[in-house]
Design a protein around this motif. Structure first.
Motif, PDB file in Angstrom:
ATOM      1  N   LEU A 106      44.304   7.102 -86.441  1.00 51.75           N
ATOM      2  CA  LEU A 106      43.925   6.183 -87.450  1.00 51.75           C
ATOM      3  C   LEU A 106      44.933   4.905 -87.522  1.00 51.75           C
ATOM      4  CD1 LEU A 106      43.475   8.333 -90.606  1.00 51.75           C
ATOM      5  CD2 LEU A 106      41.814   7.262 -89.340  1.00 51.75           C
ATOM      6  N   LEU A 107      46.253   4.907 -87.218  1.00 50.98           N
ATOM      7  CA  LEU A 107      47.139   3.873 -87.040  1.00 50.98           C
ATOM      8  C   LEU A 107      46.760   2.909 -85.957  1.00 50.98           C
ATOM      9  CD1 LEU A 107      49.570   2.628 -88.418  1.00 50.98           C
ATOM     10  CD2 LEU A 107      51.004   4.043 -87.028  1.00 50.98           C
ATOM     11  N   ASP A 108      46.600   3.784 -84.785  1.00 50.89           N
ATOM     12  CA  ASP A 108      46.161   3.032 -83.495  1.00 50.89           C
ATOM     13  C   ASP A 108      45.107   2.244 -83.558  1.00 50.89           C
ATOM     14  OD1 ASP A 108      48.625   4.015 -82.094  1.00 50.89           O
ATOM     15  OD2 ASP A 108      47.354   5.604 -81.107  1.00 50.89           O
ATOM     16  N   SER A 109      44.058   2.448 -84.354  1.00 48.99           N
ATOM     17  CA  SER A 109      42.812   2.030 -84.430  1.00 48.99           C
ATOM     18  C   SER A 109      42.560   0.882 -85.571  1.00 48.99           C
ATOM     19  CB  SER A 109      41.693   2.981 -84.474  1.00 48.99           C
ATOM     20  OG  SER A 109      41.685   3.529 -85.505  1.00 48.99           O
ATOM     21  N   ASN A 110      43.670   0.752 -86.222  1.00 48.65           N
ATOM     22  CA  ASN A 110      43.684  -0.099 -87.461  1.00 48.65           C
ATOM     23  C   ASN A 110      42.450   0.100 -88.282  1.00 48.65           C
ATOM     24  OD1 ASN A 110      44.600  -2.267 -89.352  1.00 48.65           O
ATOM     25  ND2 ASN A 110      43.189  -3.774 -88.183  1.00 48.65           N
ATOM     26  N   GLY A 165      50.151  -2.265 -94.105  1.00 45.20           N
ATOM     27  CA  GLY A 165      50.618  -3.058 -93.087  1.00 45.20           C
ATOM     28  C   GLY A 165      51.506  -2.218 -92.336  1.00 45.20           C
ATOM     29  N   ASN A 166      52.428  -2.845 -91.188  1.00 49.19           N
ATOM     30  CA  ASN A 166      53.381  -2.142 -90.509  1.00 49.19           C
ATOM     31  C   ASN A 166      54.388  -3.144 -89.971  1.00 49.19           C
ATOM     32  OD1 ASN A 166      52.684  -3.393 -87.572  1.00 49.19           O
ATOM     33  ND2 ASN A 166      50.768  -3.077 -88.698  1.00 49.19           N
ATOM     34  N   SER A 167      55.625  -2.481 -89.644  1.00 49.96           N
ATOM     35  CA  SER A 167      56.781  -3.219 -89.134  1.00 49.96           C
ATOM     36  C   SER A 167      56.449  -4.293 -87.987  1.00 49.96           C
ATOM     37  CB  SER A 167      57.661  -1.992 -88.861  1.00 49.96           C
ATOM     38  OG  SER A 167      57.414  -1.379 -87.977  1.00 49.96           O
ATOM     39  N   LYS A 168      55.282  -4.041 -87.100  1.00 50.17           N
ATOM     40  CA  LYS A 168      55.374  -4.954 -86.029  1.00 50.17           C
ATOM     41  C   LYS A 168      55.106  -6.428 -86.558  1.00 50.17           C
ATOM     42  CE  LYS A 168      53.108  -1.717 -83.110  1.00 50.17           C
ATOM     43  NZ  LYS A 168      51.978  -0.982 -82.576  1.00 50.17           N
ATOM     44  N   MET A 169      54.798  -6.580 -87.874  1.00 50.42           N
ATOM     45  CA  MET A 169      54.427  -7.895 -88.642  1.00 50.42           C
ATOM     46  C   MET A 169      55.832  -8.524 -88.730  1.00 50.42           C
ATOM     47  SD  MET A 169      51.327  -6.747 -90.926  1.00 50.42           S
ATOM     48  CE  MET A 169      50.067  -6.121 -90.427  1.00 50.42           C
ATOM     49  N   LEU A 170      56.698  -7.617 -88.984  1.00 49.42           N
ATOM     50  CA  LEU A 170      58.038  -8.239 -89.527  1.00 49.42           C
ATOM     51  C   LEU A 170      58.991  -8.325 -88.042  1.00 49.42           C
ATOM     52  CD1 LEU A 170      58.669  -5.681 -92.572  1.00 49.42           C
ATOM     53  CD2 LEU A 170      57.610  -8.069 -92.514  1.00 49.42           C
ATOM     54  N   GLU A 174      40.073   0.804 -94.795  1.00 53.80           N
ATOM     55  CA  GLU A 174      40.661   1.426 -96.031  1.00 53.80           C
ATOM     56  C   GLU A 174      40.003   2.600 -96.415  1.00 53.80           C
ATOM     57  OE1 GLU A 174      40.851  -1.474 -99.177  1.00 53.80           O
ATOM     58  OE2 GLU A 174      41.896  -2.880 -97.806  1.00 53.80           O
ATOM     59  N   SER A 175      38.913   2.843 -96.279  1.00 59.24           N
ATOM     60  CA  SER A 175      37.954   4.205 -96.361  1.00 59.24           C
ATOM     61  C   SER A 175      38.569   5.220 -95.814  1.00 59.24           C
ATOM     62  CB  SER A 175      36.430   3.913 -96.464  1.00 59.24           C
ATOM     63  OG  SER A 175      36.248   3.564 -95.167  1.00 59.24           O
ATOM     64  N   GLU A 176      38.898   5.248 -94.519  1.00 57.22           N
ATOM     65  CA  GLU A 176      39.271   6.193 -93.555  1.00 57.22           C
ATOM     66  C   GLU A 176      40.707   6.681 -94.053  1.00 57.22           C
ATOM     67  OE1 GLU A 176      37.798   5.875 -89.231  1.00 57.22           O
ATOM     68  OE2 GLU A 176      38.110   3.733 -89.859  1.00 57.22           O
ATOM     69  N   TRP A 177      41.335   5.558 -94.465  1.00 58.18           N
ATOM     70  CA  TRP A 177      42.793   5.960 -94.732  1.00 58.18           C
ATOM     71  C   TRP A 177      42.693   6.911 -96.160  1.00 58.18           C
ATOM     72  CZ3 TRP A 177      46.748   6.513 -92.031  1.00 58.18           C
ATOM     73  CH2 TRP A 177      46.852   5.711 -90.948  1.00 58.18           C
ATOM     74  N   GLN A 178      41.850   6.414 -97.094  1.00 56.96           N
ATOM     75  CA  GLN A 178      41.603   7.086 -98.209  1.00 56.96           C
ATOM     76  C   GLN A 178      41.332   8.449 -98.105  1.00 56.96           C
ATOM     77  OE1 GLN A 178      38.940   4.776-100.670  1.00 56.96           O
ATOM     78  NE2 GLN A 178      40.158   3.037-100.427  1.00 56.96           N
ATOM     79  N   SER A 179      40.173   8.840 -97.269  1.00 59.32           N
ATOM     80  CA  SER A 179      39.592  10.049 -96.943  1.00 59.32           C
ATOM     81  C   SER A 179      40.975  10.993 -96.326  1.00 59.32           C
ATOM     82  CB  SER A 179      38.712   9.946 -95.774  1.00 59.32           C
ATOM     83  OG  SER A 179      37.557   9.300 -96.400  1.00 59.32           O
ATOM     84  N   PHE A 180      41.762  10.238 -95.607  1.00 54.63           N
ATOM     85  CA  PHE A 180      42.872  11.023 -95.051  1.00 54.63           C
ATOM     86  C   PHE A 180      43.780  11.527 -95.875  1.00 54.63           C
ATOM     87  CE2 PHE A 180      47.122  11.082 -93.324  1.00 54.63           C
ATOM     88  CZ  PHE A 180      46.954  11.891 -92.127  1.00 54.63           C
TER      89      PHE A 180
END
Length: 408
Positions: free
Chosen positions: A230-234, A362-367, A237-243
């Protein structure tokens, strides 16, 4: 060359050469009367021709007669699986010669493999038992299927557990890697019942602990693999909610219950993505956004960083959930108890005192600079009753949890 034996389809010949005897076969229907060399006997040593990819000869040392594991008329081993293995699965960089003995130990010396006859015979006995058990299992499966299709068949339903050694051999790491959490749980129930056979509390406790540990490891490995996908494919939100809806109570053992918050009168039209009750009865609200969601922006006039519009909206929503929950704490608690009640249970007793909101985005790559990381740290630490978690931070938590269970 003298004929020494005759079978239904073969003539067997013997040729004396010095101190050795050479044995040949000839098919009766072969008009050319071609004779095929089978083996050579010199004293108590038999050199048997073998048509393997790498092994071209099998030597039997210390025998007064050719053993029964090999076909005396050529063609190789009596047992088909043994024949195919030594013929096709052995390569020249492994061995090119097989020696079968009665006295010396089984071993490998350079490219020669030495095997004891009695050990080979034990192996063949196990293979035959396995094949019989497999055939029995096939018959049982067919009978069980027919009874299921039509109960009028006069077959008794049988469980296919008639080979204890086969079952025990398959209880290994390779099997664990293929099992789901539900399948592990099924095995676990059998595991505990089996331990109770001996009425030993220490054994049951030890087995229960081992089962729990293995189940946790398997479950976390499965969760981490799905999380990384899930993280690799960005993912949306609905997929994260299901997970999170499916797995959070498995990887975060603080939580004992999930609530369908839409069944609770809140006074707001927007609902949290997830509402969880921890083991002490306290409520947490979850808001899940995309892992690629921008987090902070730079204010050049003040030379500082601030939340992006999307993050500010999420924080505002989370604050609204917390405020409404505090204002209506008693009625929420009463409603939750009512909607979670069953025939056997009165319902959940929850505490809506200083509830928390957890934002995952978000993720730490942005920082990607120390300045950005410092400002983000300051911004999220300034939030009251709201925890802001990056997706890859949560992944690191899961991996650390897995490592701690493995080492425990």
């Amino acid at each position: 060359m003298n004929q020494i034996q005759e079978t239904k389809s073969l003539l067997i010949f013997e040729e004396i050469k010095g101190s050795s005897k050479l044995i040949y076969r000839q098919h009766k229907e072969d008009e050319t009367e071609e004779k095929v060399f089978i083996y050579k006997v010199t004293g108590d040593t038999y050199e048997y021709e073998f048509d393997g990819d790498a092994i071209k000869k099998i030597v039997f040392e210390g025998f007064s007669d050719l053993p029964g594991i090999i076909i005396h008329y050529g063609y190789g081993f009596q047992e088909k699986s043994l024949q195919n293995f030594f013929k096709y699965r052995i390569t020249g960089d492994q061995i090119n010669k097989l020696v079968i003995t009665q006295d010396s130990t089984s071993r490998k010396s350079r490219k020669t493999l030495y095997l004891r006859l009695d050990e080979l015979e034990d192996l063949l006995s196990e293979i035959n038992k396995e094949q019989r058990a497999c055939n029995d299992t096939k018959k049982i499966l067919i009978k069980n299927y027919l009874v299921k299709v039509n109960p009028s068949f006069s077959f008794d339903h049988q469980e296919t557990n008639n080979n204890k050694k086969l079952i025990l051999r398959n209880l290994n790491q390779k099997l664990i890697d293929q099992l789901t959490a539900d399948e592990i749980e099924t095995i676990g129930k059998f595991y505990i019942n089996a331990a109770q056979k001996y009425k030993r509390a220490d054994l049951i406790k030890r087995m229960s602990f081992g089962l729990q540990k293995n189940a946790q490891i398997l479950t976390l490995q499965e969760i981490i693999a799905k999380y990384e996908t899930l993280l690799d494919s960005n993912s949306a939100e609905s997929e994260w909610q299901s997970f999170f809806d499916e797995y959070i109570t498995l990887f975060d053992t603080r939580y004992a219950h999930k609530l369908d918050y839409k069944n609770i009168a809140t006074g707001i039209t927007k609902y949290p993505d997830l509402v969880l009750v921890d083991i002490y009865g306290y409520i947490d609200f979850y808001e899940l956004k995309k892992s690629g969601m921008p987090l902070i922006k730079y204010d050049s006039s003040h030379k500082t960083w601030y939340w992006t519009k999307d993050v500010a909206m999420v924080i505002s929503q989370a604050s609204d959930y917390l405020q409404k929950a505090k204002e209506n704490g008693l009625s929420y608690s009463s409603t939750i108890k009512k909607i979670t009640a069953t025939e056997e249970h009165d319902g959940l007793e929850v505490n809506i005192i200083n509830p928390r909101a957890i934002i995952v985005a978000g993720n730490s790559k942005m920082l990607n600079s120390e300045l950005k990381r410092d400002h983000f740290k300051n911004l999220r630490e300034s939030l009251k009753d709201i925890e802001f978690v990056l997706y890859d931070e949560l992944l690191d938590r899961l991996k650390n949890l897995l490592d701690s269970i493995k080492l425990g």
